[in-house]
Structure formats: C-alpha cells, structure tokens
Design an enzyme around this catalytic site. Structure first.
Site, PDB file in Angstrom:
ATOM      1  N   ARG A  64       0.841  -1.197   0.000  1.00  0.00           N
ATOM      2  CA  ARG A  64       0.000   0.000   0.000  1.00  0.00           C
ATOM      3  C   ARG A  64       0.875   1.246   0.000  1.00  0.00           C
ATOM      4  O   ARG A  64       1.002   1.929   0.992  1.00  0.00           O
ATOM      5  CB  ARG A  64      -0.890  -0.032   1.235  1.00  0.00           C
ATOM      6  CG  ARG A  64      -2.327  -0.091   0.796  1.00  0.00           C
ATOM      7  CD  ARG A  64      -3.310  -0.213   1.864  1.00  0.00           C
ATOM      8  NE  ARG A  64      -2.991   0.430   3.129  1.00  0.00           N
ATOM      9  CZ  ARG A  64      -3.742   0.293   4.196  1.00  0.00           C
ATOM     10  NH1 ARG A  64      -4.806  -0.461   4.155  1.00  0.00           N
ATOM     11  NH2 ARG A  64      -3.431   0.885   5.318  1.00  0.00           N
ATOM     12  N   LYS A 171       6.955 -17.772   8.954  1.00  0.00           N
ATOM     13  CA  LYS A 171       6.413 -17.943  10.283  1.00  0.00           C
ATOM     14  C   LYS A 171       5.953 -16.598  10.834  1.00  0.00           C
ATOM     15  O   LYS A 171       6.437 -15.580  10.341  1.00  0.00           O
ATOM     16  CB  LYS A 171       7.437 -18.591  11.194  1.00  0.00           C
ATOM     17  CG  LYS A 171       8.644 -17.697  11.508  1.00  0.00           C
ATOM     18  CD  LYS A 171       9.617 -18.449  12.332  1.00  0.00           C
ATOM     19  CE  LYS A 171       9.720 -17.907  13.726  1.00  0.00           C
ATOM     20  NZ  LYS A 171      10.287 -16.583  13.861  1.00  0.00           N
ATOM     21  N   ASP A 200      11.557 -21.810   7.133  1.00  0.00           N
ATOM     22  CA  ASP A 200      12.211 -21.820   8.436  1.00  0.00           C
ATOM     23  C   ASP A 200      13.656 -21.508   8.087  1.00  0.00           C
ATOM     24  O   ASP A 200      14.391 -22.386   7.614  1.00  0.00           O
ATOM     25  CB  ASP A 200      12.099 -23.194   9.108  1.00  0.00           C
ATOM     26  CG  ASP A 200      12.743 -23.174  10.493  1.00  0.00           C
ATOM     27  OD1 ASP A 200      13.806 -22.535  10.632  1.00  0.00           O
ATOM     28  OD2 ASP A 200      12.194 -23.778  11.425  1.00  0.00           O
ATOM     29  N   HIS A 201      14.054 -20.252   8.265  1.00  0.00           N
ATOM     30  CA  HIS A 201      15.348 -19.849   7.680  1.00  0.00           C
ATOM     31  C   HIS A 201      16.532 -20.608   8.279  1.00  0.00           C
ATOM     32  O   HIS A 201      17.592 -20.670   7.683  1.00  0.00           O
ATOM     33  CB  HIS A 201      15.538 -18.329   7.727  1.00  0.00           C
ATOM     34  CG  HIS A 201      15.950 -17.790   9.062  1.00  0.00           C
ATOM     35  ND1 HIS A 201      15.077 -17.637  10.103  1.00  0.00           N
ATOM     36  CD2 HIS A 201      17.150 -17.375   9.521  1.00  0.00           C
ATOM     37  CE1 HIS A 201      15.719 -17.143  11.146  1.00  0.00           C
ATOM     38  NE2 HIS A 201      16.989 -16.977  10.823  1.00  0.00           N
ATOM     39  N   LYS A 205      20.467 -22.477   6.563  1.00  0.00           N
ATOM     40  CA  LYS A 205      21.852 -22.246   6.994  1.00  0.00           C
ATOM     41  C   LYS A 205      22.716 -23.454   6.641  1.00  0.00           C
ATOM     42  O   LYS A 205      22.315 -24.592   6.858  1.00  0.00           O
ATOM     43  CB  LYS A 205      21.903 -21.983   8.508  1.00  0.00           C
ATOM     44  CG  LYS A 205      21.214 -20.669   8.915  1.00  0.00           C
ATOM     45  CD  LYS A 205      21.328 -20.449  10.416  1.00  0.00           C
ATOM     46  CE  LYS A 205      20.429 -19.314  10.867  1.00  0.00           C
ATOM     47  NZ  LYS A 205      21.026 -17.986  10.919  1.00  0.00           N
ATOM     48  N   GLU A 239      20.790 -15.223  21.885  1.00  0.00           N
ATOM     49  CA  GLU A 239      20.965 -13.949  21.188  1.00  0.00           C
ATOM     50  C   GLU A 239      21.368 -12.895  22.199  1.00  0.00           C
ATOM     51  O   GLU A 239      20.932 -12.940  23.349  1.00  0.00           O
ATOM     52  CB  GLU A 239      19.664 -13.531  20.514  1.00  0.00           C
ATOM     53  CG  GLU A 239      19.243 -14.453  19.397  1.00  0.00           C
ATOM     54  CD  GLU A 239      18.004 -13.932  18.695  1.00  0.00           C
ATOM     55  OE1 GLU A 239      18.139 -13.328  17.630  1.00  0.00           O
ATOM     56  OE2 GLU A 239      16.907 -14.121  19.242  1.00  0.00           O
ATOM     57  N   ASP A 258       8.347 -18.277  19.395  1.00  0.00           N
ATOM     58  CA  ASP A 258       9.113 -17.596  18.346  1.00  0.00           C
ATOM     59  C   ASP A 258      10.164 -18.513  17.727  1.00  0.00           C
ATOM     60  O   ASP A 258      10.309 -18.546  16.511  1.00  0.00           O
ATOM     61  CB  ASP A 258       9.771 -16.338  18.947  1.00  0.00           C
ATOM     62  CG  ASP A 258      10.515 -15.506  17.906  1.00  0.00           C
ATOM     63  OD1 ASP A 258      10.048 -15.440  16.750  1.00  0.00           O
ATOM     64  OD2 ASP A 258      11.559 -14.906  18.250  1.00  0.00           O
ATOM     65  N   HIS A 263      12.626 -23.302  14.771  1.00  0.00           N
ATOM     66  CA  HIS A 263      14.063 -23.523  14.573  1.00  0.00           C
ATOM     67  C   HIS A 263      14.624 -24.643  15.467  1.00  0.00           C
ATOM     68  O   HIS A 263      15.314 -25.544  14.997  1.00  0.00           O
ATOM     69  CB  HIS A 263      14.869 -22.254  14.851  1.00  0.00           C
ATOM     70  CG  HIS A 263      14.365 -21.036  14.137  1.00  0.00           C
ATOM     71  ND1 HIS A 263      13.796 -21.087  12.893  1.00  0.00           N
ATOM     72  CD2 HIS A 263      14.362 -19.726  14.488  1.00  0.00           C
ATOM     73  CE1 HIS A 263      13.455 -19.866  12.517  1.00  0.00           C
ATOM     74  NE2 HIS A 263      13.780 -19.016  13.466  1.00  0.00           N
ATOM     75  N   LYS A 361      16.792 -14.054  24.603  1.00  0.00           N
ATOM     76  CA  LYS A 361      17.264 -12.754  24.126  1.00  0.00           C
ATOM     77  C   LYS A 361      18.090 -12.131  25.245  1.00  0.00           C
ATOM     78  O   LYS A 361      17.898 -12.443  26.418  1.00  0.00           O
ATOM     79  CB  LYS A 361      16.082 -11.838  23.820  1.00  0.00           C
ATOM     80  CG  LYS A 361      15.135 -12.404  22.768  1.00  0.00           C
ATOM     81  CD  LYS A 361      15.212 -11.646  21.475  1.00  0.00           C
ATOM     82  CE  LYS A 361      14.241 -12.160  20.448  1.00  0.00           C
ATOM     83  NZ  LYS A 361      14.829 -12.301  19.110  1.00  0.00           N
TER      84      LYS A 361
HETATM   85  C1  BG6 Z   1      13.689 -15.349  13.942  1.00  0.00           C
HETATM   86  C2  BG6 Z   1      13.063 -14.895  15.236  1.00  0.00           C
HETATM   87  O1  BG6 Z   1      12.985 -16.441  13.435  1.00  0.00           O
HETATM   88  O2  BG6 Z   1      15.036 -15.706  14.154  1.00  0.00           O
HETATM   89  C3  BG6 Z   1      13.858 -13.760  15.846  1.00  0.00           C
HETATM   90  O3  BG6 Z   1      11.730 -14.467  15.005  1.00  0.00           O
HETATM   91  C4  BG6 Z   1      15.320 -14.100  15.943  1.00  0.00           C
HETATM   92  O4  BG6 Z   1      13.338 -13.411  17.124  1.00  0.00           O
HETATM   93  C5  BG6 Z   1      15.844 -14.627  14.605  1.00  0.00           C
HETATM   94  O5  BG6 Z   1      16.032 -12.946  16.317  1.00  0.00           O
HETATM   95  C6  BG6 Z   1      17.269 -15.104  14.725  1.00  0.00           C
HETATM   96  O6  BG6 Z   1      17.760 -15.480  13.474  1.00  0.00           O
HETATM   97  P1  BG6 Z   1      19.324 -15.634  13.231  1.00  0.00           P
HETATM   98  O7  BG6 Z   1      19.420 -16.161  11.848  1.00  0.00           O
HETATM   99  O8  BG6 Z   1      19.902 -14.256  13.404  1.00  0.00           O
HETATM  100  O9  BG6 Z   1      19.832 -16.563  14.267  1.00  0.00           O
END
Ligand code: BG6
Length: 509
Positions: A64, A171, A200-201, A205, A239, A258, A263, A361
C-alpha cells in the site's frame, strides 16, 4: 561407446552443475517490511549476481504505497547496496531492474489484483517468465486468508498449462495447534500442499544442512549417535539482542513460540532422526515427523521447563532496559524472552537421553549450537586424581557464528605425572573451505524457484511441533510468572537448577 544417456556418471555429474532457476518471477506481498528490505531483496540480487537466476527473472512488489515501478526499483537498489553479500555490479543490477514492477494496493483491492494478473501476463510476454510465479507472503498471518483468496479469485493461484505457481509463507505458522490448523486449511484451500513452501530460515543455513552430511555421509559418528553412548543433547540458540522494535509481534508470543516451535525443534529433529531413504523432501519429512511424534514431555513441567524475562540491568557500564520497560510492552506482560525445556524422544535410539533446548534474548553472546554430550568412559584404569579435571566427551555442531564443529575429549597433560584434561579439535568452515556460504534466504528462494522442497517444513511438522509446545505454554499460562535474569547473563538461575536436578549443567558457549 556408451552414449551420454547410458553413462552411469551422467547423473552424478549433472547434480554437481550449478543450480540455476528456470524462467520465473517472484511476487512479494509486504514488500515494504523489514524482512523484505534486509533479506529478500538482497538475496534476489545476490542470486542474480551469482548467475543463478534466468536472464528474464522478474520481481514484483505489492504494497500500500503510492509508488511507480522506478520508486520500487530505487528501494530495492538501496536495500541491495546496504545488505547484499556480493559486490555491486551495474550490469547485473540493470538487467534485474528491468524486470521490476510495483503494484500499489491493499489486499482487499480487486483492482490491484487485476493489475497484478495483467502484470504477470505482460512479464510473461516481455521477459519470458513462462507463467512460473512464486508468491511470497511476507505479511502478518492475519492477512494470509485475504491474500490467498484474492490470488484464487483472480486466477493467479492456478498455473497455466505447463507452468507452476507456488506460495511461500513465513512464520509464525499459527500461535498454537488450533490456529496452525486453521491457517493450513486456509492456505490449502487455494494451494496444494506441494505448492506451499514454509520458510524456516534455520534450514537454509549451511551448518544446519551439514548436520545430515556429517551424520550420514560419514562412518565414524553414527555408531555412537544413540543411547548407548550419548548422555544428553543440548541445543542452544542464544541472542545478545533484545526485542528491538518488534514489540507488536513478540509480546504475547514469546521466545518458545518464536523459535523453539520452529528452529529448535527442527534442529532437534535433524539431530535425532534416522537416516532418510533418500535425500528428498518426502523421505526427510517421514523421518523428521517420526522424531517429533516420538517426543514425550516430562511429567512435571514445573521442574523441567523454565521461562525467563530479561530485567533492567547494567551491562558493559551502560544501563539496559528490561523487557517490561521496552516500548510497546505492557508493564504486566508475562511473555517469555528466555525458555528452556527438557524433552525426551521415546524411541529405541534415544530412550532415556534427554534433549535440553534453550533460547533467549539478551544473553551473554549470540551463539547457536548443538552439543551431543557423551557418557563417561565405563571404566578408567587411571588413578582418580588423574581424571579429576576431565569432563564428558562432546561433539558440538557450531551453527553460528563460528560455523564449524568441535570435538571435545580428554588428553594427557604434558609432564611427568598422569593427568588428563579436556582438549578440543576444531573444524572451521572459514579455514577448510574457500567457497562462501550463501545467505539462508538466498538458498531458500532459489529452492522455491527450483521446486526443491527438501529444506521446507511441511504442515504436518508444524502441527506436531505445536503439539509439543502447547501443553508447556498452557502450563506456563497457569503457573506464576517468568523468572527474571540480567541482560548479558546466561538466563535465570532456575534454568541452572533445572539441569542441576538431573546432575548436569549447561554449557557456557
Ligand atoms: C527469527 C526470530 O525467526 O530468528 C527472531 O523471530 C530471531 O526473534 C531470529 O532474532 C534469529 O535469526 P538468526 O538467523 O539471526 O539466528
């Protein structure tokens, strides 16, 4: 003479060829969001720059905003200059930019979807995209129903003869089993399960894909990868950052939903699964699903799970705000920013071997690792003073940031007496390979365009994962509040106590 078709080496040789997407285009919904700017746009450019996209590849943004095509191209350009991994090459950029289009509109705007349809047809004719399109829903889940329905209504979800249409979704895949099922039903009402690619990134990796290479391409690990030798497994995703500007998404969701639901449970499934019959999506799904279904929660969730929240504290001489003081967070929020859970995998290979999963975190440092910790030697011929400092053997898969693997074992300390101490043997990607790793999103976008579903969790896995997490979340909802922990620490004391009760301790990575 054998023809090329009869040549048994042909198949293997073909698979080593660079994987290049065929004629195709990508439509991104929610193109103005953070994910799109920081990850998706740079990944598309990097793929183009590495020669993995077809010359006519087209990128369509939908949002938008009152933008023309060139405004959109400028946004992509800025994001590429800031976040791409590969060097900027004008000729690659020009070619890519010629295939960029922007559709201004809201998700309920029929005119905008008609324009999208026309644009796709026009790109087919002008750039030879051949009707092959992936629709990337980089939007909050509440918009999924509307976007997929609009794609259906405007005939965009159905592939014309000989071409493909795919939906890519990010997600969160729901916030519990019921909402995940609802979401899956909505998406599957429009797209067949094979057309849906859930991101699921972590699976994109390199180090995560290497779990399978390590386990199943070698002979030396698998014989000891079981309850006869392994004492327990620790999976850590720590993190050092807080929630940043994501209060709207994070509050009420928390760390377990999350990242453990997706993951960490995926990492656990890859670590615990049996060898797949083949390296293909169906076989991987079968094996991962077996692990997820075999997961059993401890009976006393109060003793074997811990949740925490980072408190206001001093870190490195500076005051760091606590979770409850973050902008947009309710002062009484019970959302977890740290979670630790103990899971059992009730099958022949893993019976009695706990898997401890933790994430948080604002912890000591950013690190993700899987540590397979072995039992102590059943017998020692050495004097007990010789092995006083000896820990347990471990294989640690370092997912990030120092990608690689560490093996920890005991070795004699040089000197005239017999003293044995832990040493480590390291494999580091940076030292062993000259090839650079693609960013996770690069790999995953390419896989979508190639229709390779190996690295995408299926809806069954998503639902099984919620089945594991739901009782834990329900328990937490009805039992007190998260424990507080200082920023920069390794989580609440309760988490240490949780492992101490089992006679174990967390690694300090
Ligand atoms: C995401 C979470 O899926 O992964 C985030 O929603 C998190 O909260 C992130 O910070 C971490 O990804 P990476 O690749 O930096 O470990």
């Amino acid at each position: 003479m054998i023809s090329d078709w009869d040549n048994p080496l042909r198949d293997a040789r073909d698979r080593r060829l660079p994987r290049i997407a065929g004629p195709s285009g990508l439509v991104i919904f929610g193109v103005t969001g953070d994910l799109s700017r920081k990850k998706l746009m740079p990944a598309v450019y990097d793929l183009a720059n590495r020669g993995m996209l077809p010359p006519g590849f087209s990128l369509v943004g939908f949002a938008r905003r009152d933008w023309e095509d060139q405004d959109f191209a400028q946004v992509v350009h800025d994001s590429v200059r800031e976040h791409a991994r590969t060097e900027f090459r004008e000729e690659v950029w020009q070619q890519l930019a010629e295939g960029m289009r922007f559709i201004p509109g809201a998700f309920d705007d029929d005119e905008a979807f008609k324009q999208l349809r026309q644009t796709v047809d026009e790109l087919d004719a002008a750039r030879g995209t051949s009707g092959n399109y992936a629709f990337y829903l980089s939007v909050p889940p509440k918009f999924f129903p509307e976007v997929v329905q609009q794609l259906k209504k405007h005939g965009l979800a159905d592939a014309p003869e000989g071409s493909w249409r795919r939906a890519v979704i990010e997600k969160p895949f729901g916030s519990d089993l019921a909402s995940a099922r609802e979401l899956n039903a909505i998406v599957h009402d429009v797209f067949d399960p094979e057309q849906v690619f859930r991101i699921d990134h972590y699976l994109g990796k390199e180090t995560v894909q290497n779990i399978l290479a390590l386990r199943f391409a070698n002979q030396m690990f698998e014989p000891i990868w079981n309850r006869s030798y392994v004492d327990h497994v620790q999976i850590t995703m720590a993190e050092d950052i807080g929630i940043g500007g994501r209060a709207g998404y994070y509050d009420g969701i928390g760390s377990a939903r999350d990242v453990i639901q997706n993951h960490l449970l995926q990492l656990m499934a890859l670590t615990a699964m049996e060898e797949p019959a083949a390296f293909d999506a169906a076989s991987l799904l079968t094996e991962k699903l077996k692990v997820l279904k075999a997961v059993k929660l401890p009976e006393d969730l109060g003793k074997h799970t811990v949740r925490g929240q980072y408190a206001a504290s001093w870190q490195g001489g500076a005051q760091v705000v606590g979770y409850l003081q973050e902008e947009g967070i309710d002062a009484g929020s019970k959302t977890d920013t740290y979670a630790a859970v103990k899971l059992n995998v009730d099958n022949r290979r893993w019976a009695g071997v706990p898997f401890y999963l933790r994430t948080g975190k604002r912890l000591g440092r950013r690190v993700t690792e899987i540590a397979v910790v072995f039992q102590r030697a059943p017998h020692s011929p050495f004097d007990s003073t010789a092995t006083e400092e000896l820990g347990q053997n471990a294989i640690v898969i370092r997912v990030q940031p120092d990608e690689g693997m560490t093996v920890r074992f005991g070795s004699k300390v040089p000197g005239t007496s017999m003293e044995i101490r832990d040493v480590t043997m390291d494999f580091a990607y940076g030292e062993s390979f000259t090839e650079s790793s693609p960013e996770a999103y690069e790999r995953l976008i390419l896989d979508v365009l190639l229709g390779d579903a190996n690295l995408f969790p299926r809806h069954q896995e998503v639902e099984e994962s919620w089945k594991i997490l739901d009782p834990i979340e329900e328990y937490w909802d009805t039992h007190g509040k998260p424990a507080q922990y200082a920023s920069g620490s390794w989580g609440p004391e309760e988490a240490d106590e949780m492992l101490a009760r089992d006679g174990r301790s967390w690694r300090r990575p």
